[in-house]
Design an enzyme around this catalytic site. Structure first.
Site, short mmCIF file in Angstrom:
data_model
loop_
_atom_site.label_atom_id
_atom_site.label_comp_id
_atom_site.label_asym_id
_atom_site.label_seq_id
_atom_site.Cartn_x
_atom_site.Cartn_y
_atom_site.Cartn_z
CB SER A 682 -0.29 0.26 1.22
OG SER A 682 -0.23 -0.23 2.34
CE LYS A 725 -3.32 0.88 5.16
NZ LYS A 725 -3.21 0.66 3.53
#
Length: 801
Positions: A682, A725
């Site tokens: 990511s 996140k």
């Protein structure tokens, strides 16, 4: 003893004895098998049949040195030698003549020899009366010893009564007494007959005490054995009498077993199996181990709750209220439980369910399962599967093994006393497998609603219905759960708590619980909301609330200690006053960067304790095209950097970058906090933007964070952990978060406060966000790359459309 002087010496062959001692005036027969010993005997027989016998100190030595042999021994005459048919072994009979001391010993594998000096008895200052008393005492003790020793004849006392010489009596008793070799050697080295008798008296008293204890133990064992044998004969006679009376030899407990089996609400197959085992039990003799195994088996089968159920609660509003009382948030989990109860209300014949709660540690997986049991009025059974490696732990052991028992599932059913409990299988992702089998494979049948109606435990060997059991499994991650097992479970993910959720949990649940645990009333300890927020941000960094509960417990302990010591009557915790109670803050709050920087981009990462911001730094220097990656990176993250670099090389002219940068520039990509391992795809878009910024010199906006996987063509692929996140970005003061376009549906699960505080920009390609994240100076493009200028302008025009 020869009439030679005590100072005269004689050269004789030497025989080293192991565990034996020969006293003067005694006859002894023993075997000789060592070559050196056989050679010494042969030498003695060839000369005058005289040989010196002395004990060796270490019995295990095959060829002892001179220091390993006692120097005081006995000069003997070999009266008889008999060769044995096996090898070099010979049997000899020797007669002890007198004590002697070896002055020199010459070890030789072909036969030991020694120079000896006689040791006559020494005179001692003892009266005749005392000597006679010692003699009679030793004779009396030895007579008692002969009566109790099983291998001794009482008539042996006559041999010493015929010759009452103190020296002879001492030698005779010492020769026939069971003593350690060191004790016999001590008697041999004692030259005064009176002193020798005193030593013997002490040894005789000790041996008599030992023999008395041995006799007591033997008598007790014999008595117990006689009692058991008598009971066995009586019971066998009882069986015969009962058979004659037509009672078939069945005891009362056998009849009791039969009555209980007949009363069980089980199928004919199960009842026939139990009656068959009962028939085997009735044929077993009393005290047999097989009878104990069969009794244990029948006890377990009768203890099972066949068809015993608890009545479920179908009051949905009441269940909702109970779930809300126990937990704050977790709306998805509560909704699923209420749906199950609603379906149960409409179709009561529905079988048990199977849920899998997946989430980080401390998010309430086990406690929500306990609340479900309370809301549905089911008995609760909790099985911890962490570290289980043996398949028999799940399915049980065969009853033929010693110490066999049913598996954990059947034991949990017995513990609950109900065949429809709520069974929590904790830490299912931590099951192991080795040579003893795979426990996860043994769970496949139990957790399959189509098969578990006839689950067979290895110990029971009869089917048991597990279809009514409501199974709830918990795990920290789905990655380590075997795929066949995962397919049988409905996954419900419990994500990290937001700071606001932690505040409500602390106020409504944790703080009252800790106050009660530490004996404090509400007016004795007050904690402001801002103080709890400060505790969350400065003293804990986790997905759940376990550390937060520990910090609240520490505050309660401080308050209890102060009140007990009389320092104050109550404690009110305000923001900024936590340091005296908990010490300095362990974590500094993340701050947004105040200025835009070149080659520095803020990424977002998912960890076991929730979301974190992850900065990426890129430095470009003169060099030869080397790429350095530092920061304790995993293979996947290194491959993402290579993909980003390849994408930039393919678009160098379009992006306004020197196409030869990979030849004349060294690139260093670094992730701070190098001691922390990092991996995952990511961070691909983050590294790509940081590389473009460093190569073009355009700063990156400091209020932007991003996450997404990148491909060689610049496409942005979806990632996981978006909720955690974005929560980390919100804490860090970020204003804009760039996410993959395919993750846009996941925004519905993000906390309301986070959605209001952040601006989300979905994208499916890196080119579409460069104008947003890079701060470009409004000046003409460099004249060196006119073709790149036109291509870049055309590309931007296309992206904006």
């Amino acid at each position: 003893m020869p009439e030679n002087n005590e100072k005269e010496t004689v050269l004789l062959p030497l025989l080293a004895l192991r565990g034996l001692t020969v006293f003067p005036g005694m006859l002894l027969t023993f075997d000789v098998e060592r070559p050196a010993s056989t050679a010494a005997v042969d030498l003695a027989m060839k000369t005058n049949q005289m040989i010196f016998l002395a004990g060796q100190k270490e019995l295990t030595e095959e060829l002892p040195e001179a220091g390993g042999i006692y120097h005081v021994g006995t000069v003997c005459r070999v009266k008889q030698q008999l060769r044995q048919p096996r090898g070099n072994v010979c049997r000899i009979m020797v007669e002890g003549l007198y004590r002697a001391e070896a002055l020199n010993i010459w070890p030789d594998p072909k036969g030991y020899s020694t120079e000896i000096r006689p040791l006559p008895d020494r005179p001692e200052r003892i009266s005749a009366v005392r000597m006679q008393g010692l003699l009679r005492s030793c004779l009396s003790l030895f007579e008692d010893y002969l009566r109790q020793a099983p291998d001794m004849l009482p008539e042996q006392i006559l041999n010493i009564l015929a010759n009452p010489d103190p020296s002879y009596v001492a030698n005779y008793i010492a020769q026939h007494l069971r003593l350690e070799p060191e004790e016999k050697q001590k008697l041999l080295e004692t030259l005064q007959p009176g002193k020798r008798l005193m030593l013997l008296a002490g040894y005789l008293k000790r041996e008599l005490d030992i023999m008395a204890v041995e006799k007591e133990i033997n008598d007790a064992a014999q008595e117990q054995m006689n009692r058991n044998q008598r009971e066995y004969y009586l019971r066998e006679e009882m069986k015969v009498i009962q058979a004659e009376l037509g009672e078939d030899g069945l005891s009362d407990d056998t009849e009791e077993y039969r009555r209980k089996i007949e009363a069980l609400p089980v199928s004919a197959e199960v009842r026939d199996k139990l009656l068959k085992e009962l028939g085997r039990l009735s044929k077993q003799p009393f005290g047999s181990s097989e009878a104990a195994v069969l009794r244990g088996y029948l006890d377990v089968c009768l203890e099972l709750p066949w068809s015993k159920k608890t009545k479920e609660t179908i009051d949905i509003p009441k269940a909702r209220k109970m779930l809300d009382e126990d937990h704050y948030g977790l709306e998805k989990v509560k909704e699923r439980i209420l749906e199950y109860l609603a379906v149960k209300q409409l179709t009561p014949e529905i079988k048990g369910g199977l849920l899998c709660l997946v989430g980080p540690p401390g998010t309430g997986k086990t406690s929500i399962a306990m609340s479900i049991a309370r809301a549905t009025n089911r008995k609760l059974v909790r099985l911890s599967l962490g570290g289980v490696h043996d398949e028999a732990e799940i399915r049980g052991h065969r009853k033929t093994y010693i110490g066999s028992m049913p598996g954990r599932l059947i034991s949990g059913i017995i513990q609950a006393g109900s065949c429809n409990p709520l069974m929590v299988l904790d830490e299912i992702d931590k099951l192991g497998s080795d040579y003893r089998g795979d426990p996860s494979a043994a769970l496949l049948e139990a957790l399959d609603g189509e098969q578990n109606s006839s689950f067979r435990d290895n110990f029971l060997e009869i089917p048991f219905d597990l279809s009514e059991v409501f199974f709830i499994t918990t795990a920290n991650t789905k990655d380590t759960i075997p795929r066949p097992l995962l397919d049988r479970m409905e996954i419900i993910e419990l994500s990290s708590y937001t700071d606001e959720e932690k505040l409500h949990i602390a106020k409504d649940h944790l703080l009252p619980k800790q106050r009660k645990k530490h004996g404090l009333k509400a007016n004795q300890l007050r904690v402001d909301d801002e103080a709890i927020r400060e505790m969350i941000r400065g003293y804990t960094r986790e997905s759940g609330v376990r550390l937060l509960e520990r910090e609240l417990a520490a505050v309660c302990r401080k308050a209890a200690g102060g009140i007990a010591e009389g320092k104050y009557k109550s404690l009110s915790v305000k923001p900024g006053k936590l340091e005296p109670l908990l010490g300095p803050a362990r974590f500094k709050p993340e701050q947004r960067r105040v200025r835009d920087e070149v080659g520095l981009v803020r990424g977002l990462a998912y960890t076991a304790v929730g979301g974190e911001t992850l900065d990426v730094e890129v430095a470009v220097v003169e060099g030869s095209g080397k790429l350095n990656l530092t920061g304790n990176l995993g293979d996947v993250m290194k491959e993402s950097a290579q993909a980003a670099l390849s994408y930039i090389r393919s678009r160098a002219r379009t992006l306004g970058i020197d196409p030869e940068f990979y030849k004349n520039r060294d690139i260093h990509i670094h992730f701070p906090e190098g001691a922390v391992p990092k991996d995952g795809p990511s961070a691909g878009i983050t590294m790509c933007v940081a590389l473009i910024s460093a190569l073009t010199g355009a700063p990156v906006r400091g209020d932007v964070a991003m996450t997404g996987e990148i491909t060689l063509r610049g496409r942005v692929l979806p990632i996981g952990g978006l909720r955690e996140k974005t929560m980390a970005a919100y804490r860090a003061g970020v204003k804009t978060v760039i996410i993959p376009a395919e993750n846009e549906p996941d925004l519905a699960e993000i906390d309301q406060d986070v959605r209001q505080g952040l601006s989300f920009v979905p994208t499916d390609h890196v080119d579409k966000i460069l104008d947003l994240v890079l701060v470009r100076e409004e000046k003409p493009e460099p004249a060196l790359l006119p073709q790149a200028q036109s291509l870049l302008g055309a590309e931007r025009h296309t992206v904006r459309q």
